[in-house]
Design an enzyme around this catalytic site. Structure first.
Site, PDB file in Angstrom:
ATOM      1  NE  ARG A 130      -3.505   2.634   2.368  1.00  0.00           N
ATOM      2  CZ  ARG A 130      -4.335   3.163   1.468  1.00  0.00           C
ATOM      3  NH1 ARG A 130      -4.629   2.483   0.376  1.00  0.00           N
ATOM      4  NH2 ARG A 130      -4.849   4.361   1.624  1.00  0.00           N
ATOM      5  CG  HIS A 132      -1.669   5.485   4.099  1.00  0.00           C
ATOM      6  ND1 HIS A 132      -2.938   4.924   4.140  1.00  0.00           N
ATOM      7  CD2 HIS A 132      -1.692   6.506   4.989  1.00  0.00           C
ATOM      8  CE1 HIS A 132      -3.671   5.580   5.024  1.00  0.00           C
ATOM      9  NE2 HIS A 132      -2.944   6.556   5.545  1.00  0.00           N
ATOM     10  CG  ASP A 133      -0.522  10.055  -0.299  1.00  0.00           C
ATOM     11  OD1 ASP A 133       0.702   9.825  -0.303  1.00  0.00           O
ATOM     12  OD2 ASP A 133      -1.225  10.051  -1.329  1.00  0.00           O
ATOM     13  CB  CYS A 172      -6.827   7.886   6.168  1.00  0.00           C
ATOM     14  SG  CYS A 172      -7.287   9.084   4.894  1.00  0.00           S
ATOM     15  CD  GLU A 175      -2.798  15.722   7.422  1.00  0.00           C
ATOM     16  OE1 GLU A 175      -2.181  14.862   8.049  1.00  0.00           O
ATOM     17  OE2 GLU A 175      -4.021  15.657   7.197  1.00  0.00           O
ATOM     18  N   GLY A 176      -3.516  15.778   4.108  1.00  0.00           N
ATOM     19  CA  GLY A 176      -4.683  16.392   3.470  1.00  0.00           C
ATOM     20  C   GLY A 176      -4.496  16.613   1.983  1.00  0.00           C
ATOM     21  NE  ARG A 177      -8.450  14.530  -1.406  1.00  0.00           N
ATOM     22  CZ  ARG A 177      -9.619  15.112  -1.506  1.00  0.00           C
ATOM     23  NH1 ARG A 177      -9.731  16.283  -2.086  1.00  0.00           N
ATOM     24  NH2 ARG A 177     -10.681  14.538  -1.023  1.00  0.00           N
ATOM     25  CG  ASP A 237      -5.096  14.896  -4.736  1.00  0.00           C
ATOM     26  OD1 ASP A 237      -3.928  15.042  -4.383  1.00  0.00           O
ATOM     27  OD2 ASP A 237      -5.772  13.878  -4.491  1.00  0.00           O
ATOM     28  NE  ARG A 267      -3.559  12.631  -2.421  1.00  0.00           N
ATOM     29  CZ  ARG A 267      -4.415  11.634  -2.283  1.00  0.00           C
ATOM     30  NH1 ARG A 267      -4.140  10.639  -1.483  1.00  0.00           N
ATOM     31  NH2 ARG A 267      -5.556  11.631  -2.958  1.00  0.00           N
ATOM     32  CB  SER A 270      -4.191   1.631  -3.419  1.00  0.00           C
ATOM     33  OG  SER A 270      -4.585   2.901  -3.906  1.00  0.00           O
TER      34      SER A 270
END
Ligand SMILES: [Zn+2]
Length: 431
Positions: free
Chosen positions: A255, A257-258, A273, A302-304, A342, A344, A366
């Site tokens: 995975r 993961h952000d 999340c 954090e937060g996209r 977004d 990211r 995912s």
């Protein structure tokens, strides 16, 4: 103020503590680079590539823009300003070497494969021993260690029989055995520009301007191609043998993961999340126990990558809008506040997978089409995609899940239609 401030800057005595504000301001924009070692990004060996030297104590040795520790470089500056840290402090790397050797892998020197981390960053004490002995202040940008990870969700899976203790990957007490690595960002600017389809000149200028002019070298020193940006890095957790990650014949469960502090750490129920993260860890443990290997790559975005202030503003905007919190307005509300849905930009994310030598992910835990596209676009094969089980989705997170599935996230189930998306499913602010 002198541009050749190095020679004039008094060297503080480490014992007496620094006098941070004394002497000339040390400009970075016109230093000569005398004695700096060259960096040849993508070179096949560490010796040919050369070390990344981001020291602030011997400026002539610097061969990068910015300095180490990502966003924590600002705290380091505070520590110096407060007189708590000597500017001349050099890390004593005794016994800090990695617990597990990662690489070197062919991907490390394939042009364009890795542009946002230093593949040699974990082994500088070893591969650049000569340069360190010669007085260069070379710091690791990656650290590899081992840990036991104990999570309530994993304990519950043990109690319910979904997971079995084997004493090797998972103890009877519910501790998962992991190898973990912390990775700081190291950007090769020409490569980052290519990844984002812009010119290096434009990238440098925008980075300079949008950080309020924080790094003049971005625009004055085109000879320096490597930038240590003041942002968060990533942490990886490996379940099983790290060497197996590079073997496509060994089943890999992974995975990417952000970060979502509100859910990951504090259990906030507006998103999926933490449930997705702990589900992935469960899958990784099971995968390792089947003879495979598991990986969670955790990025500080954090937060996209919009940050938590923006994220919380968006929560309020969603919950206060006419008609309540609905999936059809989910992305629109973010865009109203942040200007984009977004930030990211998963383009740099596969670098860590290349660092680990990964060529195939058998089970990608995912549903994100952006992550999937970035991974496969980077030439890494993906077998099956594993979605989050429905029963793990908190009620208030249904809005996010519906919106994402409608926007193209992977689901083996039914994609919600326009009518379904209009139904208010999120809680109000006072509920
Ligand atoms: Zn979240």
């Amino acid at each position: 103020m002198s541009a050749e401030a190095d020679a004039a800057t008094p060297t503080p005595s480490p014992a007496a503590g620094p006098k941070p504000a004394a002497g000339h301001i040390r400009l970075t924009s016109h230093s000569g680079g005398f004695g700096a070692l060259p960096i040849r990004w993508d070179a096949p060996t560490a010796a040919e590539r050369g070390p990344v030297v981001g020291t602030t104590s011997k400026r002539a040795h610097r061969n990068v823009i910015g300095t180490h520790s990502g966003s924590y470089s600002v705290y380091r500056a505070l520590a110096v300003a407060a007189g708590a840290l000597s500017r001349q402090h050099k890390a004593d790397l005794t016994n800090t070497m990695p617990t597990d050797l990662i690489g070197p892998y062919p991907q490390w020197s394939e042009p364009g494969k890795i542009v946002s981390l230093d593949p040699w960053g974990a082994s500088v004490a070893d591969v650049f021993a000569t340069e360190l002995a010669a007085g260069y202040d070379i710091r690791p940008t990656i650290a590899v260690t081992k840990a036991h990870v104990i999570l309530p969700e994993v304990l519950e899976a043990l109690q319910k029989g979904r997971l079995k203790a084997d004493g090797k990957f998972l103890t009877a007490g519910g501790a998962a055995m992991v190898t973990k690595a912390a990775i700081e960002p190291v950007w090769y600017l020409p490569g980052v520009a290519r990844r984002f389809g812009c010119s290096e000149t434009d990238l440098r200028r925008v980075l300079f301007e949008e950080t309020g002019g924080m790094y003049p070298e971005l625009v004055t020193r085109s000879d320096l191609e490597v930038f240590l940006p003041p942002i968060g890095g990533q942490t990886i957790y490996i379940f099983g043998n790290p060497r197996d990650l590079a073997n496509p014949a060994v089943e890999l469960t992974a995975r990417v993961h952000d970060e979502c502090n509100g859910s990951d750490v504090f259990g906030s129920d507006i998103c999926t999340c933490r449930p997705y993260l702990t589900h992935a860890i469960e899958e990784c443990i099971q995968g390792a126990q089947r003879g495979g290997v598991g990986l969670v790559a955790y990025s500080r975005k954090e937060g996209r990558a919009l940050g938590e202030v923006t994220k919380f503003l968006v929560y309020n905007a969603r919950k206060r809008q006419v008609g309540g919190d609905t999936a059809d307005q989910y992305f629109a509300r973010t865009e109203c506040v942040a200007g984009v849905q977004d930030m990211r930009f998963q383009e740099l994310m596969p670098d860590v997978l290349h660092w680990l030598g990964i060529r195939k992910i058998h089970r990608l835990v995912s549903m994100s089409n952006m992550k999937y596209d970035a991974i496969t676009g980077a030439g890494i094969e993906v077998g099956v995609r594993v979605n989050i089980p429905d029963e793990l989705i908190p009620a208030d997170a249904r809005v996010e899940m519906d919106a994402k599935m409608a926007a193209g996230y992977f689901t083996p189930g039914v994609v919600p239609d326009a009518e379904e998306l209009k139904k208010a499913k999120g809680r109000g602010l006072d509920a």
